[in-house]
Design a protein around this motif. Sequence first.
Motif, PDB file in Angstrom:
ATOM      1  N   TRP A  36       4.121  -1.342 -16.074  1.00 15.42           N
ATOM      2  CA  TRP A  36       4.363  -0.458 -17.222  1.00 15.42           C
ATOM      3  C   TRP A  36       3.390  -0.666 -18.374  1.00 15.42           C
ATOM      4  CZ3 TRP A  36       6.813   3.831 -16.670  1.00 15.42           C
ATOM      5  CH2 TRP A  36       7.756   3.961 -15.653  1.00 15.42           C
ATOM      6  N   PRO A  37       3.088  -1.896 -18.787  1.00 16.25           N
ATOM      7  CA  PRO A  37       2.107  -2.053 -19.867  1.00 16.25           C
ATOM      8  C   PRO A  37       0.736  -1.474 -19.516  1.00 16.25           C
ATOM      9  CG  PRO A  37       3.342  -4.076 -19.583  1.00 16.25           C
ATOM     10  CD  PRO A  37       3.709  -3.179 -18.433  1.00 16.25           C
ATOM     11  N   HIS A  38       0.342  -1.583 -18.245  1.00 21.21           N
ATOM     12  CA  HIS A  38      -0.961  -1.030 -17.863  1.00 21.21           C
ATOM     13  C   HIS A  38      -0.948   0.498 -17.908  1.00 21.21           C
ATOM     14  CE1 HIS A  38      -2.942  -4.753 -17.019  1.00 21.21           C
ATOM     15  NE2 HIS A  38      -1.909  -5.148 -16.290  1.00 21.21           N
ATOM     16  N   ALA A  39       0.162   1.104 -17.531  1.00 21.03           N
ATOM     17  CA  ALA A  39       0.254   2.566 -17.634  1.00 21.03           C
ATOM     18  C   ALA A  39       0.153   2.988 -19.097  1.00 21.03           C
ATOM     19  CB  ALA A  39       1.566   3.049 -17.010  1.00 21.03           C
ATOM     20  N   LEU A  40       0.837   2.257 -19.968  1.00 17.82           N
ATOM     21  CA  LEU A  40       0.780   2.567 -21.398  1.00 17.82           C
ATOM     22  C   LEU A  40      -0.623   2.328 -21.950  1.00 17.82           C
ATOM     23  CD1 LEU A  40       2.126   3.392 -24.023  1.00 17.82           C
ATOM     24  CD2 LEU A  40       2.963   1.039 -24.261  1.00 17.82           C
ATOM     25  N   ALA A  41      -1.252   1.233 -21.546  1.00 17.13           N
ATOM     26  CA  ALA A  41      -2.608   0.931 -22.027  1.00 17.13           C
ATOM     27  C   ALA A  41      -3.609   1.984 -21.562  1.00 17.13           C
ATOM     28  CB  ALA A  41      -3.041  -0.456 -21.566  1.00 17.13           C
ATOM     29  N   PHE A  42      -3.442   2.475 -20.353  1.00 19.30           N
ATOM     30  CA  PHE A  42      -4.322   3.539 -19.865  1.00 19.30           C
ATOM     31  C   PHE A  42      -4.155   4.788 -20.736  1.00 19.30           C
ATOM     32  CE2 PHE A  42      -4.883   7.202 -16.873  1.00 19.30           C
ATOM     33  CZ  PHE A  42      -6.273   7.180 -16.879  1.00 19.30           C
ATOM     34  N   ALA A  43      -2.910   5.150 -21.029  1.00 19.73           N
ATOM     35  CA  ALA A  43      -2.654   6.306 -21.893  1.00 19.73           C
ATOM     36  C   ALA A  43      -3.229   6.077 -23.292  1.00 19.73           C
ATOM     37  CB  ALA A  43      -1.151   6.584 -21.972  1.00 19.73           C
ATOM     38  N   LEU A  44      -3.080   4.878 -23.820  1.00 23.66           N
ATOM     39  CA  LEU A  44      -3.650   4.564 -25.143  1.00 23.66           C
ATOM     40  C   LEU A  44      -5.171   4.656 -25.120  1.00 23.66           C
ATOM     41  CD1 LEU A  44      -1.428   1.528 -26.213  1.00 23.66           C
ATOM     42  CD2 LEU A  44      -1.439   3.818 -27.234  1.00 23.66           C
TER      43      LEU A  44
END
Length: 148
Positions: A36-44
Amino acid sequence: MAFIAGLGSAALLAGAFFFQYVVGLAPCELCIWQRWPHALAFALGLVAWFIPTSWLMGLGAAVMALSSALGLYHTGVERLWWDGPDSCSGGGNIGSLSPEQLLDQILAAPVVRCTDVAWEMLGLSMASWNGLASLGLMLVWLIAMRRA
């Protein structure tokens, strides 16, 4: 720089999906949490490409700090340094359960336990590598924040 950090997270996610769907290594609950953090970081990283603000990059660094903490926590669970969640590490008090409740718990147990290391390289599990890679990506986010 933030976009590159976001792409790094996308690459780690792609690697996790490769190991799951191509190699056939089913993820445990903590493995899923680490995605989940990587998905969020990709979006950021995508947003930062268009709106390069320092607070957004700071948020990316914080998300990668969380990802690193999750990876290192999972490493500790794998190495039995500390207990993991009862939902994927076993444990818990079963002495007070009736036979029916115990059977229900066994049938609801995850197939992959968080204490099992499915793959490792150079003595480090995927969780360990994720923790280290996330630290590196956090540094990239911090450099991007400083340059913004």
